[in-house]
Design an enzyme around this catalytic site. Structure first.
Site, short mmCIF file in Angstrom:
data_model
loop_
_atom_site.label_atom_id
_atom_site.label_comp_id
_atom_site.label_asym_id
_atom_site.label_seq_id
_atom_site.Cartn_x
_atom_site.Cartn_y
_atom_site.Cartn_z
N ASN A 13 42.81 85.20 55.48
CA ASN A 13 43.28 86.09 56.54
C ASN A 13 44.74 86.48 56.36
O ASN A 13 45.52 85.71 55.79
CB ASN A 13 43.16 85.42 57.93
CG ASN A 13 41.74 85.30 58.41
OD1 ASN A 13 40.86 86.04 57.99
ND2 ASN A 13 41.50 84.35 59.29
N GLU A 142 34.68 79.98 59.25
CA GLU A 142 35.16 81.34 59.47
C GLU A 142 34.44 82.36 58.57
O GLU A 142 34.82 83.52 58.54
CB GLU A 142 36.67 81.43 59.22
CG GLU A 142 37.50 80.93 60.39
CD GLU A 142 39.00 81.13 60.19
OE1 GLU A 142 39.72 80.99 61.18
OE2 GLU A 142 39.44 81.41 59.06
N THR A 222 39.57 64.19 64.64
CA THR A 222 41.01 64.31 64.82
C THR A 222 41.34 64.40 66.31
O THR A 222 40.69 65.13 67.06
CB THR A 222 41.56 65.53 64.07
OG1 THR A 222 40.86 66.72 64.48
CG2 THR A 222 41.38 65.35 62.56
N ALA A 251 47.42 75.95 61.67
CA ALA A 251 46.97 75.43 60.36
C ALA A 251 47.17 73.93 60.19
O ALA A 251 46.90 73.41 59.11
CB ALA A 251 47.63 76.17 59.21
N ALA A 252 47.58 73.22 61.23
CA ALA A 252 47.75 71.77 61.09
C ALA A 252 46.43 71.11 60.69
O ALA A 252 46.39 70.22 59.82
CB ALA A 252 48.27 71.17 62.38
N GLY A 253 45.33 71.55 61.31
CA GLY A 253 44.03 71.00 60.96
C GLY A 253 43.63 71.34 59.54
O GLY A 253 43.00 70.52 58.85
N ASP A 254 43.99 72.52 59.08
CA ASP A 254 43.67 72.92 57.70
C ASP A 254 44.45 72.08 56.70
O ASP A 254 43.92 71.66 55.67
CB ASP A 254 43.98 74.40 57.49
CG ASP A 254 43.14 75.30 58.38
OD1 ASP A 254 42.02 74.91 58.73
OD2 ASP A 254 43.63 76.38 58.73
N HIS A 278 47.59 62.80 57.70
CA HIS A 278 48.45 62.83 58.89
C HIS A 278 49.87 63.26 58.52
O HIS A 278 50.50 64.06 59.21
CB HIS A 278 48.52 61.42 59.51
CG HIS A 278 47.39 61.08 60.43
ND1 HIS A 278 46.78 62.01 61.25
CD2 HIS A 278 46.79 59.88 60.68
CE1 HIS A 278 45.84 61.40 61.97
NE2 HIS A 278 45.82 60.12 61.63
N ARG A 287 57.08 73.48 61.04
CA ARG A 287 57.42 74.75 60.40
C ARG A 287 56.56 75.87 60.98
O ARG A 287 55.50 75.62 61.54
CB ARG A 287 57.17 74.65 58.89
CG ARG A 287 57.96 73.53 58.22
CD ARG A 287 57.46 73.31 56.79
NE ARG A 287 58.27 72.34 56.07
CZ ARG A 287 58.02 71.93 54.84
NH1 ARG A 287 56.97 72.42 54.18
NH2 ARG A 287 58.80 71.04 54.26
N GLY A 289 54.13 79.23 60.88
CA GLY A 289 53.12 79.89 60.05
C GLY A 289 52.06 78.95 59.52
O GLY A 289 52.06 77.74 59.80
#
Length: 307
Positions: A13, A142, A222, A251-254, A278, A287, A289
């Site tokens: 994306n 997705e 999580t 995007a933390a999970g990614d 973790h 950060r 983005g």
């Protein structure tokens, strides 16, 4: 560094990000700042995370024939992601995500599949050979579910490890879960897939048992600031994470999933792999983005030294 190979099937994306004090309510207009367009998509994020952290990773995905799609392919190469199975779809834009980030670092996201909708079995089948030399397949939701199901079945039959990050949240057929080795839902996704609201460790244990009954070997739920609940052949436990001041949780999970897959490919124990994931995710939320927030291997190793 990992010597076993990882294949990621997923989305790409263009993330349009706007920082706001609070999310707009229906009918409300809010002023924002810091607008930017950055690389994203759950599949791309996870592949880039794995690549930056040292994995030998290939991405199966679709991009549009727009400028962003071309730039994404070049960026993947720089991050160590193999792109032979990234297909450019003519006369189609790359997938789009509209992201609001509030003052607390939380996000609200709307997506449009665009090129990602073309990631169908007939397009992916020529790339199934990537599984031959791979150890692990990592996927999300997705892209068309029919392709996720096909890939999970093919990988399972080939005795590969199948990691499914069931996001965005949606109900899934038992036939898919039966081909999953490791599932990594958050609390919301866990509730949708098991019917169990996860408020306590006991709730997580009950939900994990539902996944196990459907054929999933290992469950990693999580829990945000609460760490992660793990259920596998070694038993159940909560592995706590790290306390940081979040700037943007996009995007933390990614990052967690890409890091988890990378660590497991390096033969780390599940406990050590989750702790590594973790750390990578903790760095990312400080950060802005999606892919712009993903740390390098050295940054994660330095993080452990500081902790």
């Amino acid at each position: 560094m990992a010597t076993k190979k990882l294949v990621v099937l997923g989305s790409v994306n263009a993330d349009h990000i706007l920082q706001v004090e609070s999310f707009p309510r229906p009918g409300e207009t809010v002023s924002g700042h810091g607008y930017r367009v950055v690389p994203g998509g759950k599949g791309a994020n996870q592949a880039v995370a794995a690549g930056r952290l040292g994995a030998d990773v290939s991405l199966i995905a679709c991009v549009g024939d727009d400028d962003f799609g071309k730039r994404m392919i070049n960026a993947f190469v720089k991050d160590g992601v193999q792109t032979s199975a990234v297909t450019t779809i003519p006369n189609t834009p790359t997938g789009i995500a509209i992201i609001y980030v509030d003052a607390n670092g939380e996000n609200s996201i709307g997506i449009s599949a665009e090129a990602n909708a073309h990631l169908l079995p007939e397009l992916v089948e020529p790339h199934l050979s990537l599984l031959n030399s791979a150890h692990t397949l990592l996927m999300q939701l997705e892209t068309p579910l029919i392709t996720v199901e096909m890939m999970a079945k093919a990988a399972h039959l080939a005795n590969k490890v199948v990691i499914l990050n069931p996001a965005p949240a949606r109900p899934l057929p038992d036939s898919l879960l039966a081909n999953v080795t490791i599932i990594t839902p958050n609390e919301t996704e866990t509730e949708i897939l098991t019917g169990i609201t996860v408020k306590t460790e006991e709730d997580a244990h009950k939900a994990a048992n539902v996944f196990h009954a459907k054929g999933v070997d290992k469950v990693v739920i999580t829990l945000g600031a609460g760490g992660a609940f793990v259920s596998d052949e070694s038993g159940t436990r909560i592995i706590t994470g790290f306390t940081v001041s979040p700037t943007d949780t996009t995007a933390a999970g990614d990052v967690f999933n890409g890091a988890l897959a990378t660590a497991l490919l390096e033969n780390k124990t599940m406990n050590d792999a989750v702790l590594f994931a973790h750390a990578a995710a903790a760095i990312s939320v400080t950060r802005l983005g999606a892919q712009t927030s993903i740390p390098t291997r050295k940054e994660v190793e330095d993080f452990f030294v500081k902790e």
